[in-house]
Design an enzyme around this catalytic site. Sequence first.
Site: not given
Ligand code: BGC
Ligand code: NOJ
Length: 812
Positions: A483
């Site tokens: 993400d």
């Molecule tokens: C996090 C990710 C997460 C994303 C979702 C980010 O701040 O680092 O792990 O999936 O937010 O919005």
């Molecule tokens: C958490 C999110 O829920 C997931 O969708 C994503 O793949 C991981 N973070 C890595 O960014």
Amino acid sequence: MKFGHFDDEHREYVIETPKTPLPWINYLGSKEFFTLISNTCGGYTFYKDAKLLRLTRYRYNDVPMDINGKYFYIKDGDTVWNPGWKPTQTDLDEYECRHGIGYSKFKGVKNGVRADVLTFVPVNDNCEVSKLVVTNDSSEEKNISIFSYVEWCLWNADDDSRNFQRNFSTGEVEVKGSAIYHKTEYRERRNHYAVYSVNAPITAFDTARDSFLGLYHYAGNPEAVLNGKLTNSMASGWSPIAAHQLDVTLKPGESKSYVFVLGYIENPVEDKWESHNVINKKPAEALLAKYDTDAKVDAAFAELNDQWDKLLNIYTVDSSNDKVNRMVNIWNQYQCMVTFNMSRSASYYESGIGRGMGFRDSCQDLLGFVHLIPDRARERIIDIASTQFEDGRAYHQYQPLTKKGNSDIGSGFGDDPLWLIAGTSAYIRETGDATILDEMVPFDNDASVAQTLMEHLRRSFGYVDTHRGPHRLPLIGRADWNDCLNLNCHSTQPGESFQTFGPSEGPVAESVFIGGMFVKYGNEYADLCDLKGLTDEAAKVRASVAEMNEILLDSNAGWDGEWFVRAYDSYGNKVGSKECEEGKIFIEPQGFCVLAGVGTETGQAQKALDSVKEHLDTKYGVMILQPAYTVYHEELGEVSSYPPGYKENAGIFCHNNPWVSIAETVIGRGDRAFEVYKKTCPAYTEEISEIHRTEPYIYCQMVAGADAKFHGEGKNSWLTGTAAWTFVNISQYILGVYPTLKGLSVDPCVPADFGDFSVKRIYRGVEYDITVKQNGAQKGVKELIVDGAKIDGTVIPYDASKKTVKVEVVMG
Ligand code: BGC
Ligand code: NOJ
């Protein structure tokens, strides 16, 4: 250092002190009514949707941490204490919390009084049941008062935490006997209320928070409790609560038991009222009557345990490794159920108001859950697919209550469409039920544009196939699985959301990782085409997959010389390459390309995984990238926003450790596959709980990487795709019992010293009793004997006429 121990016989983790490094929580409920409960009785309850139908209030990020929950107070003379230690924090003579599968038990002892609490959500009712037993272990008669306390949330948890100008004037309750009803907004557009009751006459109650706590007190020292007398307050506006008082006399050795029920009731609109503004309590009374004796509660508890016996009987392993047995047979599968139910909505780190169900998250959660209750997985696949757009893209998240896409986050994540193929393929491989592909499924929840699920998958694959960049790699859009790789975002102002700022797609930024997914799930989609007799389409899909395979291995596109490139940014520059100054190597494409089979014949697979070991490995797991970004790169986005070693910036992101482990099994290196498995495995990290800090019975999302100040510290426990992927890894790749479209395949890949083991697997209604003679081999099936007859290959053809099948595997 440990703060408790596993009790495998009872499937419990036994916490021996309330002072754990973080709240260690459990989930109660597995269908629609859910509670989060910590080892000190913190937590909250909701029905279906943690944002829209929150029953009790919780305050995230409060101090001292984890202060709101559902509490019992015991007043014994001048001493007031709680069986779970909080919120009074009165020192206990004895304390124990047992988190079990769908229930939690607490034992507190103080000054000769013992309190045992069992809390669970029954299998078929929308309520939480708590049985409190108080025992006088002293030699004198005891006169004690018991108080209960919950604080109601005004349903919409988001509004409840912001809109005080309205909310301080809306609270309404009713009290009848021992039952306290929360009915805020029931007079207008809601037809649901909550009830909190106890199966005994009460001395007094409170329903107004200020009366119970006292204006200048808090839950740690409620004024009414200290005074020994609740005030029979009726909440009007302000903050409604429910608190009961029971005055109890206990002879030496005597025990008394009370059942508290917290329930959620929906009434038909035409049956909302009993009389003018008096709610219809009949359904609540019927619910309470189901749990008004110990015997009824014990029966409901037995039913819950029976249900779990059945579920956990579907896949069991018996090996000489206790930790593997414990994780596979109990905790990993339990966490898969929880992640399936919650997606990323409600944990102690996901507030339940931010994210609903994630498209990619739920598709992946399915992979570890589908064998448990395939029908629920089927329903979920349809729900998820219903949020897809006609062109194959998808809403990134949706609300469980409405099942509609969340428009505040919208769409545009390049990997989402392919995960739908992953989930559907897993469902059909598990069940053999290809009829799901013929189901008519709406696009964007609009039934007038419904198409078959197969057509949805076609559009998923087609979208990625037709949205490629300069290297013919898939376009990344807002981000892919990571993400935080926001390559089109280019954000320079604080507060802009990395997830939604900037264009949702750009024509240049590409993802090698999605390329790996394209190979893996393109092949699975082609198999589904074959299953449907669509041979031409299958051939076309395979041709596209073969082309992508070449692109990934090409040193002008996916291959960097020693490992796979991660991506190309919006200027066409490499991300995750030796050419980069920071972020030279990323874990995701190494794990995923190899697990998809890319480079296994050219030696590139081995090379990529060797590079992972050389550059990304630590004693606590494999980091997501190296070297960590030390400065903010506007062209990369959130990944470079974290301090080095945290989260996506070089943390040990547990989710993709199993990809590496699976990839190692694909190339037959069982020792290394298991080494990677062990490093993040809770049963192993239990020993370092003081460093790791999160619950030692389940996976957390991220462990701080080598660059971080607190290397080895876990964060964001429970709701992570790690649960599903680890279960897939250990059950299907390491132990090697993998469901194919044609039947179960058995092809283990274990460390050389693993020893013989057996697996019992109920698959499409047939029980397979599989014994494996390892012979010191890490991989390879020398002989496969099915009911006494040798067969070729590793797939046991599915035969519905059998009840049980005996399978003997000789490795070598
Ligand atoms: C996090 C990710 C997460 C994303 C979702 C980010 O701040 O680092 O792990 O999936 O937010 O919005
Ligand atoms: C958490 C999110 O829920 C997931 O969708 C994503 O793949 C991981 N973070 C890595 O960014």
